[in-house]
Design a protein around this motif. Structure first.
Motif, short mmCIF file in Angstrom:
data_model
loop_
_atom_site.label_atom_id
_atom_site.label_comp_id
_atom_site.label_asym_id
_atom_site.label_seq_id
_atom_site.Cartn_x
_atom_site.Cartn_y
_atom_site.Cartn_z
N ILE A 618 14.18 -26.85 9.79
CA ILE A 618 14.55 -25.44 9.84
C ILE A 618 13.34 -24.62 9.43
CG2 ILE A 618 15.51 -25.54 7.49
CD1 ILE A 618 17.46 -23.30 8.37
N THR A 619 13.07 -23.56 10.18
CA THR A 619 11.97 -22.65 9.86
C THR A 619 12.48 -21.22 10.00
OG1 THR A 619 11.19 -22.59 12.15
CG2 THR A 619 10.24 -24.27 10.74
N GLY A 620 11.84 -20.33 9.29
CA GLY A 620 12.22 -18.93 9.38
C GLY A 620 11.59 -18.13 8.27
N SER A 621 12.06 -16.91 8.13
CA SER A 621 11.50 -16.02 7.11
C SER A 621 12.53 -14.96 6.75
CB SER A 621 10.22 -15.36 7.61
OG SER A 621 10.48 -14.54 8.73
N MET A 622 12.28 -14.34 5.61
CA MET A 622 13.09 -13.22 5.15
C MET A 622 12.14 -12.17 4.59
SD MET A 622 16.07 -13.11 2.22
CE MET A 622 14.91 -13.52 0.91
N LEU A 623 12.37 -10.92 4.91
CA LEU A 623 11.56 -9.85 4.34
C LEU A 623 12.46 -8.73 3.85
CD1 LEU A 623 11.32 -7.25 6.51
CD2 LEU A 623 9.85 -8.87 7.71
N ALA A 624 11.97 -8.02 2.83
CA ALA A 624 12.74 -6.94 2.23
C ALA A 624 11.86 -5.72 2.05
CB ALA A 624 13.30 -7.39 0.88
N THR A 625 12.36 -4.56 2.43
CA THR A 625 11.68 -3.29 2.26
C THR A 625 12.69 -2.30 1.69
OG1 THR A 625 12.24 -2.29 4.40
CG2 THR A 625 10.37 -3.83 4.35
N PRO A 626 12.25 -1.10 1.29
CA PRO A 626 13.23 -0.11 0.81
C PRO A 626 14.34 0.20 1.81
CG PRO A 626 11.02 0.56 0.21
CD PRO A 626 10.87 -0.64 1.09
N SER A 627 14.12 -0.08 3.10
CA SER A 627 15.14 0.19 4.11
C SER A 627 16.20 -0.90 4.18
CB SER A 627 14.48 0.35 5.49
OG SER A 627 13.65 1.48 5.51
N GLY A 628 15.89 -2.10 3.66
CA GLY A 628 16.87 -3.17 3.72
C GLY A 628 16.21 -4.53 3.85
N VAL A 629 17.04 -5.54 4.11
CA VAL A 629 16.61 -6.93 4.21
C VAL A 629 16.77 -7.39 5.65
CG1 VAL A 629 17.00 -9.30 3.40
CG2 VAL A 629 17.24 -7.39 1.81
N GLY A 630 15.75 -8.09 6.17
CA GLY A 630 15.79 -8.61 7.53
C GLY A 630 15.43 -10.08 7.58
N PHE A 631 15.86 -10.75 8.64
CA PHE A 631 15.62 -12.18 8.80
C PHE A 631 14.99 -12.44 10.16
CE2 PHE A 631 19.23 -11.46 6.07
CZ PHE A 631 18.98 -12.28 4.97
N SER A 632 14.12 -13.46 10.23
CA SER A 632 13.41 -13.76 11.46
C SER A 632 13.20 -15.26 11.58
CB SER A 632 12.04 -13.05 11.46
OG SER A 632 11.20 -13.58 12.47
N PRO A 633 13.19 -15.79 12.82
CA PRO A 633 12.88 -17.21 13.01
C PRO A 633 11.39 -17.52 12.94
CG PRO A 633 13.35 -16.20 15.12
CD PRO A 633 13.59 -15.14 14.08
N TYR A 634 10.54 -16.50 12.80
CA TYR A 634 9.09 -16.69 12.78
C TYR A 634 8.53 -16.33 11.41
CZ TYR A 634 10.44 -15.83 17.63
OH TYR A 634 11.09 -15.84 18.83
N PRO A 635 7.39 -16.90 11.03
CA PRO A 635 6.80 -16.56 9.73
C PRO A 635 6.27 -15.13 9.71
CG PRO A 635 5.32 -18.00 10.97
CD PRO A 635 6.62 -17.95 11.73
N VAL A 636 6.41 -14.48 8.57
CA VAL A 636 5.89 -13.13 8.38
C VAL A 636 4.38 -13.21 8.14
CG1 VAL A 636 6.03 -11.03 6.98
CG2 VAL A 636 8.09 -12.38 7.42
#
Length: 801
Positions: A618-636
């Protein structure tokens, strides 16, 4: 005089009424488009082009007529001069209010609006531009945190309950703030119950645009062309162009079973993955050094290990050897990047300067450490339009053992005509040469056992046009205390429409270091086998490909077949079967790759007469900014952002790295934006997304390195209804009549059979049809039925009275 438009652009568009009638359209439709395309009213992000130069997005406003509101702030950000008029503002220009007339701040600008592209083009006389090198072109700043992860588990069982298992976890944590980039990269691996944790890097960095340089500090790996790849705890200063990684050498081989592949350089683990049986190629790994061999381990299900070596001479030909202009400096203390090597508080200082003169570029540099010094130079020369050369020389002084030495590298690439390319390369090392890592290591090898004395390689490739392409290569390596070895390879590939054929052979007698020696004396000598393979693939359509192959390794012949299919954007699978000479039974294997929007998952199973194996990743990523949290199947990556879509979940957006989807709260994670280049982001309004309305589905942004962009694609779920409309006499309306919302907003026209498509149907909608007599009727008695499975819109009826 209003100079905002040319005379031709200033005049309203005149439609040919007869042509409109001939095409079944009401002449009154022309009234709605006579003034050209319009943006929607309100504030939004728009891409600007000033005098032919894309300068990125700006948030601006449009009034009810779609006119651009040029405020003093917007004009300054576009690089337009402030307007000074002794007599005040020109007559007729409004200088007050939320939407100033353009004559207030840009009186001589020619403005072209492109709503379909989300762009505005502005042309002004050169003297109206600010006296500076360029306006601020990039969006910078922003705050965001991230987690990248990749994990796999592999297990095989043989008859007799013998078990072989491995686990691997690769994570990267970090955040961006104020264009600073902070990252920590760590890996954990477990084989046969023994676990190893490696802290690969941890650093903070920032690009100083005015100097075109990057400052990086922490646990780092040195950049540059002369002393790259040194693991330091310290800081470095290097040109912004140095952020470009070296092009990776494609590592190819043949796995007898489902196998684990590990790539190392100078004892450092660069990449670990699992490959299915048969030929494979791995290219997605971080190459940090082009003067050291790659060591490739292929661990089979039964525990057998193959070891291959990719010579540094080959890396010289395929790596980017261009020297970096500017200053590169680094200072710090060596740290151990491999489990078997360590250093005892060894300080290192290195510096280099790159320059360019026409077709010749070069770099001069040096390195100092405790009882160690090194000097180096490198040059690239474009000898002719189709001939380029590279040369590098590094000299060392090991004061601890009173030894001097040198190492040289050279490469020549030549494109002969349009179809033939030739490359030659080589390395030569004296017995007394030492790198700073070898000189400082607590494990000291004999001076005569420091590896390869020389390497020489040559490659040739030829494009046979309709008959495909052939390539061949040879590398000869000699050692200080071992027999010389030679590696040969040749391949041919050709494709005819849906059919492709690959044939290849390789043989290596090159000695390689054992796992225990990790790059020192090759006392654990192993020899790679001879590989011969043939692969035939046929594409059948609908994403289906069937393949059959054969290969021969160490007098054993393997042959098999497989079928692959990419079902859609999110699902792909592979099934295969294989037999081998002298071994009874058939091995069957299958794998499925799933992209469930916010991660990438791979599962595999292999069954053979002697046992069974399982694999999952399994691979993926999670990022968080003041606007909210997002998820992606690719590395940030180092420059990223989020898109706010309202509350729409599952909206697909195409980004430079691949498709992503909006998650909880309507947040789309954009894992990578191109630094200092244009990045296009586009909502995919097809298929299931046809019931989504996006105000600005296509955007182009330009971000500085380290920026975290907060973007908006105003999206909402809508009802799309196809109505059959009749008049008061129950007769269907004729085609081509304008359909209005709220009395004045034109949005459609009647089609044949009185059909009207309402793309944003609401309960309180008031819809009118303008009749040929000039009168209007209102849609009443609207009746609809629910959209069925697989249907893109609802259907219904209405009466126009």
């Amino acid at each position: 005089m209003d100079h905002s438009k040319s005379d031709e652009e200033a005049r309203p568009v005149q439609f040919d009424l007869e042509i409109l009638r001939e095409r079944g359209l009401s002449p009154t439709i022309g009234e709605y488009f006579r003034d050209g395309p319009r943006f929607q009213m309100g504030a939004q992000w728009v891409a600007f082009n000033v005098n032919g130069d894309d300068i990125g997005r700006r948030r601006t406003s449009f009034d009810a007529t779609g006119r651009l509101c040029i405020t003093a702030t917007l004009a300054a950000s576009l690089g337009l001069k402030a307007v000074e008029r002794p007599g005040g503002v020109q007559a007729g220009a409004s200088a007050v209010g939320d939407c100033p007339d353009q004559r207030v701040h840009a009186p001589r600008a020619v403005i072209v609006l492109r709503p379909s592209e989300g762009a505005v083009e502005i042309t002004v006389p050169p003297e109206d531009m600010m006296a500076m090198s360029h306006p601020e072109r990039m969006e910078t700043g922003g705050v965001g945190a991230l987690l990248n992860y990749r994990a796999y588990a592999y297990e095989s069982r043989t008859i007799g309950a013998q078990k072989n298992a491995s686990r691997y976890l690769d994570t990267e944590l970090g955040f961006n703030a104020g264009d600073w980039i902070v990252r920590s990269h760590q890996m954990y691996s477990q084989n046969a119950g023994i676990g190893h944790y490696r802290w690969q890097s941890a650093y903070a960095q920032r690009t100083f645009v005015e100097h075109k340089q990057v400052l990086q500090a922490g646990r780092i790996t040195t950049r540059g062309s002369l002393f790259a790849g040194l693991p330091l705890t310290g800081a470095q200063w290097f040109p912004e162009r140095g952020l470009k990684q070296l092009r990776n050498y494609p590592v190819s081989g043949v796995a007898a079973t489902r196998a684990r592949v590990e790539i190392r350089q100078n004892g450092m683990l660069l990449h670990s993955t699992v490959v299915p049986p048969g030929p494979f190629t791995v290219s997605d790994y971080p190459l940090v050094d082009k003067t050291s061999d790659l060591r490739v381990s292929i661990v089979e299900e039964n525990g057998n290990e193959q070891i291959m070596t990719v010579p540094a001479a080959s890396l010289l030909l395929l790596s980017d050897n261009t020297q970096n202009e500017g200053l590169t400096m680094a200072a710090g203390q060596l740290w151990s990047a491999a489990d078997v090597r360590s250093y005892d508080n060894v300080p290192v200082v290195t510096g280099a300067y790159g320059w360019a003169r026409g077709s010749l570029t070069g770099t001069l540099g040096g390195l100092l450490s405790r009882q160690y010094a090194s000097a180096a130079m490198a040059a690239n020369w474009k000898v002719a339009p189709h001939v380029s050369s590279f040369a590098q020389m590094v000299a060392s002084r090991d004061g601890g053992r009173d030894r001097n030495g040198a190492q040289g590298s050279a490469a020549l690439a030549w494109l002969i005509g349009e179809h033939v390319s030739v490359g030659v390369s080589g390395n030569l090392r004296s017995a007394g040469y030492r790198t700073v890592q070898e000189a400082a290591s607590v494990i000291q090898a004999p001076i005569s056992g420091s590896g390869a004395r020389s390497q020489a390689g040559a490659t040739v490739s030829m494009n046979l046009e309709g008959w495909g392409a052939v390539s061949a290569g040879i590398t000869r390596t000699s050692y200080f205390d071992a027999q010389p070895g030679t590696t040969y390879s040749a391949s041919w590939g050709v494709g005819w429409r849906q059919v492709s054929l690959q044939v290849g052979v390789s043989r290596s007698s090159t000695t390689t270091a054992s796992a225990e020696s990790a790059g020192f004396a090759p006392y654990g000598v192993q020899r790679a086998p001879i590989y011969v393979y043939v692969n035939l693939s046929i594409a059948l359509g609908s994403g289906v490909t069937i393949s059959s192959y054969g290969r021969r390794t160490d007098d054993v012949t393997y042959y098999g077949a497989s079928i692959d299919q990419r079902v859609n954007d999110t699902v792909a699978y592979r099934l295969s079967a294989e037999r081998s000479s002298g071994i009874p039974g058939t091995e069957a294997s299958g794998s499925v790759n799933v992209l469930p929007r916010y991660a990438s998952v791979s599962l595999g199973l292999s069954d053979r007469q002697t046992g069974r194996s399982y694999y999952g990743e399994i691979t993926g990523s999670m990022l968080a900014t003041p606007s909210g949290v997002g998820f992606s199947p690719y590395p940030v990556q180092d420059t990223f952002g989020v898109i706010r879509t309202g509350n729409v979940v599952g909206l697909k957006v195409d980004t430079p790295q691949g498709p992503v989807w909006s998650g909880p709260g309507g947040i789309v994670a954009v894992p990578a934006l191109l630094a200092y280049q244009a990045s296009r982001l586009e909502a995919a309004l097809t298929g299931k997304a046809l019931n989504v309305d996006v105000a600005d589905p296509s955007q182009v942004v330009r971000a500085g390195r380290g920026a975290v962009l907060d973007m908006t694609m105003d999206a909402r779920r809508v009802r799309r209804v196809l109505l059959t409309v009749t008049d008061a006499q129950d007769v269907v309306l004729p085609a081509g009549l304008p359909v209005l919302r709220g009395g004045n907003e034109f949005f459609s026209s009647t089609a044949r059979g009185g059909r009207v498509m309402v793309d944003r149907m609401q309960e309180d909608d008031i819809l009118y049809v303008e009749l040929p007599t000039g009168q209007r009727c209102m849609l009443q008695d609207v009746r609809t039925r629910a959209r069925g499975e697989g249907e893109l819109f609802e259907s219904g009826t209405a009466a126009c009275r």
